[in-house]
Motif scaffolding. Structure first.
Motif, PDB file in Angstrom:
ATOM      1  N   TYR A 228       0.728  -1.313   0.180  1.00  0.00           N
ATOM      2  CA  TYR A 228       0.026   0.079   0.004  1.00  0.00           C
ATOM      3  C   TYR A 228       0.940   1.154  -0.049  1.00  0.00           C
ATOM      4  CZ  TYR A 228      -3.651  -3.200   1.129  1.00  0.00           C
ATOM      5  OH  TYR A 228      -4.729  -4.310   1.060  1.00  0.00           O
ATOM      6  N   LYS A 229       0.322   2.369  -0.433  1.00  0.00           N
ATOM      7  CA  LYS A 229       1.179   3.773  -0.432  1.00  0.00           C
ATOM      8  C   LYS A 229      -0.027   4.462   0.077  1.00  0.00           C
ATOM      9  CE  LYS A 229      -0.150   4.730  -5.406  1.00  0.00           C
ATOM     10  NZ  LYS A 229       0.416   4.973  -6.718  1.00  0.00           N
ATOM     11  N   ILE A 230       0.549   6.051   0.504  1.00  0.00           N
ATOM     12  CA  ILE A 230      -0.168   6.936   1.086  1.00  0.00           C
ATOM     13  C   ILE A 230      -0.323   8.082  -0.044  1.00  0.00           C
ATOM     14  CG2 ILE A 230      -0.479   8.759   2.530  1.00  0.00           C
ATOM     15  CD1 ILE A 230      -0.811   6.074   3.853  1.00  0.00           C
ATOM     16  N   GLU A 231      -1.608   8.330  -0.295  1.00  0.00           N
ATOM     17  CA  GLU A 231      -1.902   9.171  -1.634  1.00  0.00           C
ATOM     18  C   GLU A 231      -2.374  10.530  -0.891  1.00  0.00           C
ATOM     19  OE1 GLU A 231      -4.626   8.996  -5.063  1.00  0.00           O
ATOM     20  OE2 GLU A 231      -2.582   8.162  -5.623  1.00  0.00           O
ATOM     21  N   LYS A 232      -1.897  11.863  -1.322  1.00  0.00           N
ATOM     22  CA  LYS A 232      -2.509  12.919  -0.700  1.00  0.00           C
ATOM     23  C   LYS A 232      -3.421  13.629  -1.608  1.00  0.00           C
ATOM     24  CE  LYS A 232       0.661  14.626   2.680  1.00  0.00           C
ATOM     25  NZ  LYS A 232       1.195  15.801   3.309  1.00  0.00           N
ATOM     26  N   LYS A 233      -4.702  13.991  -1.082  1.00  0.00           N
ATOM     27  CA  LYS A 233      -5.542  14.720  -1.752  1.00  0.00           C
ATOM     28  C   LYS A 233      -5.933  15.786  -1.262  1.00  0.00           C
ATOM     29  CE  LYS A 233      -7.709  10.759  -4.307  1.00  0.00           C
ATOM     30  NZ  LYS A 233      -8.852   9.821  -4.558  1.00  0.00           N
TER      31      LYS A 233
ATOM     32  N   ILE B 196      -5.778  18.113   1.753  1.00  0.00           N
ATOM     33  CA  ILE B 196      -5.422  17.765   3.251  1.00  0.00           C
ATOM     34  C   ILE B 196      -5.505  16.405   3.488  1.00  0.00           C
ATOM     35  CG2 ILE B 196      -5.498  20.104   3.819  1.00  0.00           C
ATOM     36  CD1 ILE B 196      -8.253  19.472   5.056  1.00  0.00           C
ATOM     37  N   ILE B 197      -6.477  15.599   2.616  1.00  0.00           N
ATOM     38  CA  ILE B 197      -6.638  14.401   3.160  1.00  0.00           C
ATOM     39  C   ILE B 197      -5.647  13.142   2.491  1.00  0.00           C
ATOM     40  CG2 ILE B 197      -8.368  12.530   2.865  1.00  0.00           C
ATOM     41  CD1 ILE B 197     -10.217  14.705   2.591  1.00  0.00           C
ATOM     42  N   GLU B 198      -5.143  12.352   3.452  1.00  0.00           N
ATOM     43  CA  GLU B 198      -4.378  11.327   2.927  1.00  0.00           C
ATOM     44  C   GLU B 198      -5.176  10.116   3.083  1.00  0.00           C
ATOM     45  OE1 GLU B 198      -1.146  11.123   5.762  1.00  0.00           O
ATOM     46  OE2 GLU B 198      -0.057  12.849   5.055  1.00  0.00           O
ATOM     47  N   GLU B 199      -4.828   9.302   2.003  1.00  0.00           N
ATOM     48  CA  GLU B 199      -5.572   8.071   1.483  1.00  0.00           C
ATOM     49  C   GLU B 199      -4.761   6.904   1.350  1.00  0.00           C
ATOM     50  OE1 GLU B 199      -9.083   6.180  -1.361  1.00  0.00           O
ATOM     51  OE2 GLU B 199      -8.015   8.004  -1.655  1.00  0.00           O
ATOM     52  N   ARG B 200      -5.010   5.984   2.053  1.00  0.00           N
ATOM     53  CA  ARG B 200      -4.294   4.640   2.013  1.00  0.00           C
ATOM     54  C   ARG B 200      -4.759   3.674   0.828  1.00  0.00           C
ATOM     55  NH1 ARG B 200      -4.200  -0.608   4.596  1.00  0.00           N
ATOM     56  NH2 ARG B 200      -2.066  -1.490   4.666  1.00  0.00           N
ATOM     57  N   ILE B 201      -4.067   3.705  -0.178  1.00  0.00           N
ATOM     58  CA  ILE B 201      -4.364   2.751  -1.375  1.00  0.00           C
ATOM     59  C   ILE B 201      -3.559   1.560  -1.821  1.00  0.00           C
ATOM     60  CG2 ILE B 201      -5.718   4.681  -2.446  1.00  0.00           C
ATOM     61  CD1 ILE B 201      -3.403   5.357  -4.251  1.00  0.00           C
ATOM     62  N   SER B 202      -3.891   0.927  -2.581  1.00  0.00           N
ATOM     63  CA  SER B 202      -2.844  -0.315  -3.024  1.00  0.00           C
ATOM     64  C   SER B 202      -2.046   0.381  -3.955  1.00  0.00           C
ATOM     65  CB  SER B 202      -3.906  -1.323  -3.715  1.00  0.00           C
ATOM     66  OG  SER B 202      -3.081  -2.346  -4.310  1.00  0.00           O
ATOM     67  N   VAL B 203      -0.927  -0.384  -3.863  1.00  0.00           N
ATOM     68  CA  VAL B 203       0.085   0.033  -4.844  1.00  0.00           C
ATOM     69  C   VAL B 203      -0.222  -0.301  -6.432  1.00  0.00           C
ATOM     70  CG1 VAL B 203       2.602  -0.636  -5.471  1.00  0.00           C
ATOM     71  CG2 VAL B 203       1.897  -0.125  -3.246  1.00  0.00           C
ATOM     72  N   LEU B 204      -1.009  -1.389  -6.446  1.00  0.00           N
ATOM     73  CA  LEU B 204      -1.705  -1.926  -7.696  1.00  0.00           C
ATOM     74  C   LEU B 204      -2.782  -0.899  -7.678  1.00  0.00           C
ATOM     75  CD1 LEU B 204      -1.194  -3.889 -10.013  1.00  0.00           C
ATOM     76  CD2 LEU B 204      -2.728  -5.581  -8.826  1.00  0.00           C
TER      77      LEU B 204
ATOM     78  N   ASN C  42       9.191  -2.563 -14.383  1.00  0.00           N
ATOM     79  CA  ASN C  42       9.515  -3.383 -13.158  1.00  0.00           C
ATOM     80  C   ASN C  42       8.125  -4.105 -12.767  1.00  0.00           C
ATOM     81  OD1 ASN C  42       7.879  -1.548 -11.680  1.00  0.00           O
ATOM     82  ND2 ASN C  42       9.311  -0.462 -11.208  1.00  0.00           N
ATOM     83  N   HIS C  43       8.103  -4.996 -11.877  1.00  0.00           N
ATOM     84  CA  HIS C  43       6.891  -5.670 -11.340  1.00  0.00           C
ATOM     85  C   HIS C  43       5.630  -4.715 -11.284  1.00  0.00           C
ATOM     86  CE1 HIS C  43       4.691  -8.786  -8.705  1.00  0.00           C
ATOM     87  NE2 HIS C  43       5.133  -9.344 -10.120  1.00  0.00           N
ATOM     88  N   THR C  44       5.817  -3.866 -10.596  1.00  0.00           N
ATOM     89  CA  THR C  44       4.688  -2.935 -10.167  1.00  0.00           C
ATOM     90  C   THR C  44       4.136  -2.408 -11.187  1.00  0.00           C
ATOM     91  OG1 THR C  44       5.455  -2.643  -7.782  1.00  0.00           O
ATOM     92  CG2 THR C  44       3.807  -1.075  -8.551  1.00  0.00           C
ATOM     93  N   LYS C  45       5.052  -1.521 -11.920  1.00  0.00           N
ATOM     94  CA  LYS C  45       4.458  -0.792 -12.971  1.00  0.00           C
ATOM     95  C   LYS C  45       3.903  -1.808 -14.120  1.00  0.00           C
ATOM     96  CE  LYS C  45       4.451   2.772 -15.470  1.00  0.00           C
ATOM     97  NZ  LYS C  45       3.804   4.210 -15.065  1.00  0.00           N
ATOM     98  N   PHE C  46       4.516  -2.789 -14.280  1.00  0.00           N
ATOM     99  CA  PHE C  46       3.787  -3.726 -15.369  1.00  0.00           C
ATOM    100  C   PHE C  46       2.509  -4.108 -15.111  1.00  0.00           C
ATOM    101  CE2 PHE C  46       2.882  -8.191 -16.676  1.00  0.00           C
ATOM    102  CZ  PHE C  46       3.281  -8.254 -18.079  1.00  0.00           C
TER     103      PHE C  46
END
Length: 209
Positions: A9-14, A16-24, A71-75
């Motif tokens: 997972y990664k944190i994506e900012k929108k 002031i809101i931070e959202e935890r989303i899948s890397v995929l 790479n694996h994630t990007k693919f």
């Protein structure tokens, strides 16, 4: 210890809101445009059409080479969420020449590098499908079996018509490896077995009428 791609997972900012989303995730694609495949023009004396066809085939080779270099994630972000990739894949599986059908050598003789282009695209596409059917590339790049099954099914990476087309294109010259690939797809996502039974039943029902 490496973490499976479907559990990263990664944190994506929108704002002031931070959202935890899948890397995929859709946000992981490059908006790369994949050119769709078209068969060799029937009128090979049309120089303009042949030139456009050669240019398109060259673009497809470049697109597939680029994809395989990711790479694996990007693919996996590209193949899961890039609609242009799916359009390109479907067009190739639908229109690519089948090895069961004899293509006259005259179709190629007057067109520079024609046969080489077709063979190169076929090889690159098979490598792409091989990667799509593999849930563990290395000790660092892999899915959980369950996660892999969900990704390929929920994102329509494979369906029964696509698998039929893949077999018709590659079974003659790559039977052993293709058997392992198809076997892994069915092993990791059992819904394909149900879909296959339904497809066979539908064909049988139609043919019996």
């Amino acid at each position: 210890m490496a973490v499976p791609l479907d559990q990263q997972y990664k944190i994506e900012k929108k704002g002031i809101i931070e959202e935890r989303i899948s890397v995929l995730h859709l946000s992981g694609i490059d908006q790369h445009y994949f050119v769709t495949y078209i068969p060799l023009p029937t009128h090979i004396e049309d120089d303009g059409a042949i030139e456009q066809w050669i240019e398109r085939m060259t673009f497809i080779c470049d697109d597939l080479t680029w994809l395989l270099q990711q790479n694996h994630t990007k693919f996996w972000c590209e193949v899961a969420f890039n609609r242009d990739f799916h359009s390109m894949l479907d067009s190739y599986l639908r229109y690519a020449p089948r090895p069961q059908r004899t293509i006259s050598i005259n179709n190629y003789s007057s067109i520079l590098n024609n046969k080489e282009l077709e063979e190169n695209i076929s090889r690159l596409m098979f490598m792409c499908i091989l990667r799509l059917s593999t849930h563990k590339e290395s000790s660092e790049n892999f899915f959980t079996p369950e996660g892999f099954g969900h990704v390929i099914y929920d994102n329509y990476i494979f369906d029964i018509p696509r698998l039929f087309d893949i077999c018709s294109l590659y079974a003659i010259h790559n039977k052993v490896l293709l058997s392992k690939m198809i076997g892994n797809i069915f092993k990791q996502q059992q819904a394909y077995s149900r879909d296959l039974k339904d497809a066979i039943k539908s064909i049988k029902d139609v043919s019996d009428k």
